[in-house]
Scaffold this motif. Structure first.
Motif, PDB file in Angstrom:
ATOM      1  N   GLY A 318       0.799  -1.228   0.000  1.00  0.00           N
ATOM      2  CA  GLY A 318       0.000   0.000   0.000  1.00  0.00           C
ATOM      3  C   GLY A 318       0.824   1.267   0.000  1.00  0.00           C
ATOM      4  N   GLU A 319       2.157   1.128  -0.141  1.00  0.00           N
ATOM      5  CA  GLU A 319       3.081   2.262  -0.173  1.00  0.00           C
ATOM      6  C   GLU A 319       3.029   3.095   1.103  1.00  0.00           C
ATOM      7  OE1 GLU A 319       2.957   4.541  -3.790  1.00  0.00           O
ATOM      8  OE2 GLU A 319       2.542   2.779  -5.007  1.00  0.00           O
ATOM      9  N   ARG A 320       2.767   2.425   2.220  1.00  0.00           N
ATOM     10  CA  ARG A 320       2.752   3.088   3.520  1.00  0.00           C
ATOM     11  C   ARG A 320       4.117   2.821   4.159  1.00  0.00           C
ATOM     12  NH1 ARG A 320      -3.293   1.572   5.704  1.00  0.00           N
ATOM     13  NH2 ARG A 320      -2.499   2.553   7.605  1.00  0.00           N
ATOM     14  N   TRP A 321       5.116   3.503   3.647  1.00  0.00           N
ATOM     15  CA  TRP A 321       6.506   3.162   3.926  1.00  0.00           C
ATOM     16  C   TRP A 321       6.892   3.313   5.388  1.00  0.00           C
ATOM     17  CZ3 TRP A 321       7.191   0.808  -0.343  1.00  0.00           C
ATOM     18  CH2 TRP A 321       6.794   1.346  -1.572  1.00  0.00           C
ATOM     19  N   ALA A 322       6.545   4.425   6.000  1.00  0.00           N
ATOM     20  CA  ALA A 322       6.945   4.667   7.388  1.00  0.00           C
ATOM     21  C   ALA A 322       6.325   3.631   8.325  1.00  0.00           C
ATOM     22  CB  ALA A 322       6.542   6.076   7.818  1.00  0.00           C
ATOM     23  N   GLU A 323       5.055   3.293   8.081  1.00  0.00           N
ATOM     24  CA  GLU A 323       4.396   2.295   8.918  1.00  0.00           C
ATOM     25  C   GLU A 323       5.013   0.914   8.714  1.00  0.00           C
ATOM     26  OE1 GLU A 323      -0.187   3.319   9.315  1.00  0.00           O
ATOM     27  OE2 GLU A 323       0.568   3.734   7.293  1.00  0.00           O
ATOM     28  N   ALA A 324       5.407   0.631   7.485  1.00  0.00           N
ATOM     29  CA  ALA A 324       6.081  -0.642   7.222  1.00  0.00           C
ATOM     30  C   ALA A 324       7.408  -0.705   7.966  1.00  0.00           C
ATOM     31  CB  ALA A 324       6.304  -0.817   5.726  1.00  0.00           C
ATOM     32  N   MET A 325       8.152   0.381   7.949  1.00  0.00           N
ATOM     33  CA  MET A 325       9.429   0.419   8.654  1.00  0.00           C
ATOM     34  C   MET A 325       9.225   0.232  10.155  1.00  0.00           C
ATOM     35  SD  MET A 325      11.892   0.751   6.457  1.00  0.00           S
ATOM     36  CE  MET A 325      13.280   1.398   7.405  1.00  0.00           C
ATOM     37  N   SER A 326       8.147   0.782  10.669  1.00  0.00           N
ATOM     38  CA  SER A 326       7.847   0.640  12.091  1.00  0.00           C
ATOM     39  C   SER A 326       7.653  -0.817  12.481  1.00  0.00           C
ATOM     40  CB  SER A 326       6.587   1.451  12.441  1.00  0.00           C
ATOM     41  OG  SER A 326       6.234   1.282  13.792  1.00  0.00           O
ATOM     42  N   GLN A 327       7.057  -1.600  11.609  1.00  0.00           N
ATOM     43  CA  GLN A 327       6.885  -3.033  11.870  1.00  0.00           C
ATOM     44  C   GLN A 327       8.189  -3.794  11.662  1.00  0.00           C
ATOM     45  OE1 GLN A 327       4.070  -3.984  13.261  1.00  0.00           O
ATOM     46  NE2 GLN A 327       3.327  -1.877  12.992  1.00  0.00           N
ATOM     47  N   LEU A 328       8.952  -3.410  10.652  1.00  0.00           N
ATOM     48  CA  LEU A 328      10.192  -4.117  10.330  1.00  0.00           C
ATOM     49  C   LEU A 328      11.191  -4.077  11.485  1.00  0.00           C
ATOM     50  CD1 LEU A 328      10.740  -3.072   6.622  1.00  0.00           C
ATOM     51  CD2 LEU A 328      10.580  -5.420   7.462  1.00  0.00           C
ATOM     52  N   VAL A 352      13.456  -8.720  -0.216  1.00  0.00           N
ATOM     53  CA  VAL A 352      13.008  -7.824  -1.286  1.00  0.00           C
ATOM     54  C   VAL A 352      11.962  -6.849  -0.764  1.00  0.00           C
ATOM     55  CG1 VAL A 352      11.811  -7.715  -3.493  1.00  0.00           C
ATOM     56  CG2 VAL A 352      13.554  -9.454  -3.125  1.00  0.00           C
ATOM     57  N   CYS A 353      11.012  -7.361   0.000  1.00  0.00           N
ATOM     58  CA  CYS A 353       9.962  -6.498   0.555  1.00  0.00           C
ATOM     59  C   CYS A 353      10.569  -5.461   1.500  1.00  0.00           C
ATOM     60  CB  CYS A 353       8.933  -7.361   1.281  1.00  0.00           C
ATOM     61  SG  CYS A 353       7.376  -6.525   1.641  1.00  0.00           S
ATOM     62  N   ARG A 354      11.522  -5.895   2.296  1.00  0.00           N
ATOM     63  CA  ARG A 354      12.199  -4.978   3.217  1.00  0.00           C
ATOM     64  C   ARG A 354      12.938  -3.880   2.455  1.00  0.00           C
ATOM     65  NH1 ARG A 354      16.848  -7.600   6.818  1.00  0.00           N
ATOM     66  NH2 ARG A 354      17.898  -7.532   4.786  1.00  0.00           N
ATOM     67  N   ALA A 355      13.611  -4.256   1.369  1.00  0.00           N
ATOM     68  CA  ALA A 355      14.344  -3.273   0.577  1.00  0.00           C
ATOM     69  C   ALA A 355      13.402  -2.260  -0.061  1.00  0.00           C
ATOM     70  CB  ALA A 355      15.166  -3.982  -0.494  1.00  0.00           C
ATOM     71  N   LEU A 356      12.238  -2.716  -0.494  1.00  0.00           N
ATOM     72  CA  LEU A 356      11.244  -1.796  -1.039  1.00  0.00           C
ATOM     73  C   LEU A 356      10.777  -0.804   0.019  1.00  0.00           C
ATOM     74  CD1 LEU A 356       9.168  -4.293  -3.190  1.00  0.00           C
ATOM     75  CD2 LEU A 356      10.437  -2.327  -4.056  1.00  0.00           C
ATOM     76  N   ALA A 357      10.599  -1.298   1.247  1.00  0.00           N
ATOM     77  CA  ALA A 357      10.183  -0.416   2.336  1.00  0.00           C
ATOM     78  C   ALA A 357      11.239   0.644   2.595  1.00  0.00           C
ATOM     79  CB  ALA A 357       9.926  -1.235   3.601  1.00  0.00           C
ATOM     80  N   VAL A 358      12.494   0.226   2.638  1.00  0.00           N
ATOM     81  CA  VAL A 358      13.579   1.169   2.875  1.00  0.00           C
ATOM     82  C   VAL A 358      13.672   2.185   1.734  1.00  0.00           C
ATOM     83  CG1 VAL A 358      16.086   1.418   3.075  1.00  0.00           C
ATOM     84  CG2 VAL A 358      14.910  -0.419   4.294  1.00  0.00           C
ATOM     85  N   GLY A 359      13.582   1.695   0.489  1.00  0.00           N
ATOM     86  CA  GLY A 359      13.648   2.594  -0.651  1.00  0.00           C
ATOM     87  C   GLY A 359      12.527   3.607  -0.653  1.00  0.00           C
ATOM     88  N   GLY A 360      11.305   3.143  -0.390  1.00  0.00           N
ATOM     89  CA  GLY A 360      10.164   4.058  -0.353  1.00  0.00           C
ATOM     90  C   GLY A 360      10.249   5.040   0.794  1.00  0.00           C
ATOM     91  N   PHE A 361      10.732   4.565   1.945  1.00  0.00           N
ATOM     92  CA  PHE A 361      10.870   5.420   3.122  1.00  0.00           C
ATOM     93  C   PHE A 361      11.857   6.548   2.852  1.00  0.00           C
ATOM     94  CE2 PHE A 361      12.874   6.001   7.430  1.00  0.00           C
ATOM     95  CZ  PHE A 361      11.786   6.613   8.034  1.00  0.00           C
TER      96      PHE A 361
END
Length: 373
Positions: A318-328, A352-361
């Motif tokens: 969902g491109e909710r990068w900051a929230e994804a990072m919070s879970q990671l 791969v999913c983690r890298a996408l989160a970091v890139g989007g963040f």
């Protein structure tokens, strides 16, 4: 959105071991070579390298890992028996530990099937059952071992599969007799109900036995949800109704409020052709329910990592990068959970999913100092 999942698919197919480095360009994310000035490197956040990720567990359980290492090294089951004896029967942790011990024995056997003059792998479990036939923990592990063997070594619908499943069913009955208040033997049977195709009335009778013993058991609900899914013996509607009913009656602090998100995941299309699917009302509502569950749950709830891993998947989609990072930051290091375990290489899919989160963040102004907790 589609470009993100194209990148994921390409990355998983290529089976690249190193983290992906991404940057923002023309409104989207793209791969860039390591060392590029715009690269976003997950290592900057202290994330564990792909090759060091633990695929056995969804989160830390050092007591289990220490015992498991000792058992596999010495082939002496007694530490495992002691650990299970001291683990609360009705709790989530006992179920996870039974699964882990059974999975370890099954994997040992697959790697070392034995032969003329050669001892098969997982011999410690056979000795456990032989020397302590009345031990409830050993009986539960043996039942789960047989269930995992059926799924691992045979094809559903074949005679071989049914024979192993029926043997596992008998083992479940024996384990239940040894520990009348323990829900775990019935949780093992949920897998058998799915594999053997229990009629709904028979399944519901089994489910009532679990509810009598552990009505808010998240692991049990996740296992039962599989039965109601469209790919097994139910439908999208039945699975959704089951999950939403469980969420509605969830007591404060329970992770059952996150169950609808797992129901959504189980019915995602194999190929997403709908723009904005992961920002839809259904997905957004389920994600918010899971986030609420995470925020209100006990920090030491053994099922919390399961929900966090699923949230990572949906928040990135969902491109909710900051929230994804919070879970990671809470789950990194362990990837033995959905959705990663559906892949032959769970660590690769997670990475791969983690890298996408970091890139989007980072593309939206984030950095290692601003990751939300």
């Amino acid at each position: 959105m589609e470009i993100l999942w194209v990148l994921i698919a390409l990355a998983m197919l290529s089976a690249v071991a190193l983290p992906f480095l991404l940057r923002r360009r023309s409104g989207g994310l793209e791969l860039v070579p390591p060392g590029h000035p715009d690269a976003a490197d997950p290592a900057n956040y202290g994330f564990v390298p792909q090759e060091e990720l633990d695929i056995r567990l969804p989160g830390p359980d050092q007591d289990l890992l220490d015992v498991l290492e000792g058992v596999q090294h010495t082939q002496d089951y007694r530490a495992a028996a002691q650990l299970l004896a001291g683990t609360e029967k009705e709790g989530e942790l006992r179920w996870q530990r039974v699964q882990a011990f059974a999975g370890a024995a099954s994997l040992e056997l697959s790697r070392k099937p034995g032969g003329v003059g050669e001892m098969p792998g997982g011999q410690w479990l056979r000795v456990w059952r032989a020397e302590q036939p009345k031990d409830a923990g050993g009986a539960a592990v043996h039942a789960e071992f047989l269930a995992q063997q059926a799924w691992r070594t045979a094809t559903p619908g074949t005679d071989e599969f049914r024979i192993i499943m029926e043997e596992a069913k008998a083992a479940c009955g024996e384990a239940a007799l040894l520990a009348p208040g323990d829900p775990v033997p019935y949780l093992v049977e949920l897998s058998l109900a799915r594999g053997l195709g229990y009629p709904r009335e028979q399944f519901e009778q089994l489910w009532l036995k679990i509810l009598d013993r552990a009505p808010t058991h998240m692991g049990a609900h996740m296992a039962a949800l599989q039965y109601w899914c469209e790919k097994w013996h139910g439908s999208r509607q039945l699975a959704t109704a089951f999950a939403e009913a469980a969420a509605a009656r969830a007591p404060r602090g329970s992770l059952l409020s996150a169950l609808p998100l797992f129901a959504v995941f189980e019915h995602l299309p194999e190929v997403n052709l709908v723009r904005g699917l992961h920002q839809s009302e259904v997905v957004t509502k389920a994600v918010h329910g899971a986030l609420h569950a995470v925020h209100s749950a006990r920090p030491d709830d053994p099922m919390l990592p399961h929900v966090r891993h699923m949230l990572v998947y949906f928040l990135v989609a969902g491109e909710r990068w900051a929230e994804a990072m919070s879970q990671l930051v809470h789950v990194d290091g362990h990837v033995g959970a959905l959705p990663w375990t559906l892949s032959e290489d769970p660590a690769a899919g997670y990475t791969v999913c983690r890298a996408l989160a970091v890139g989007g963040f980072e593309a939206n102004g984030g950095n290692p100092m601003t990751v939300p907790g």
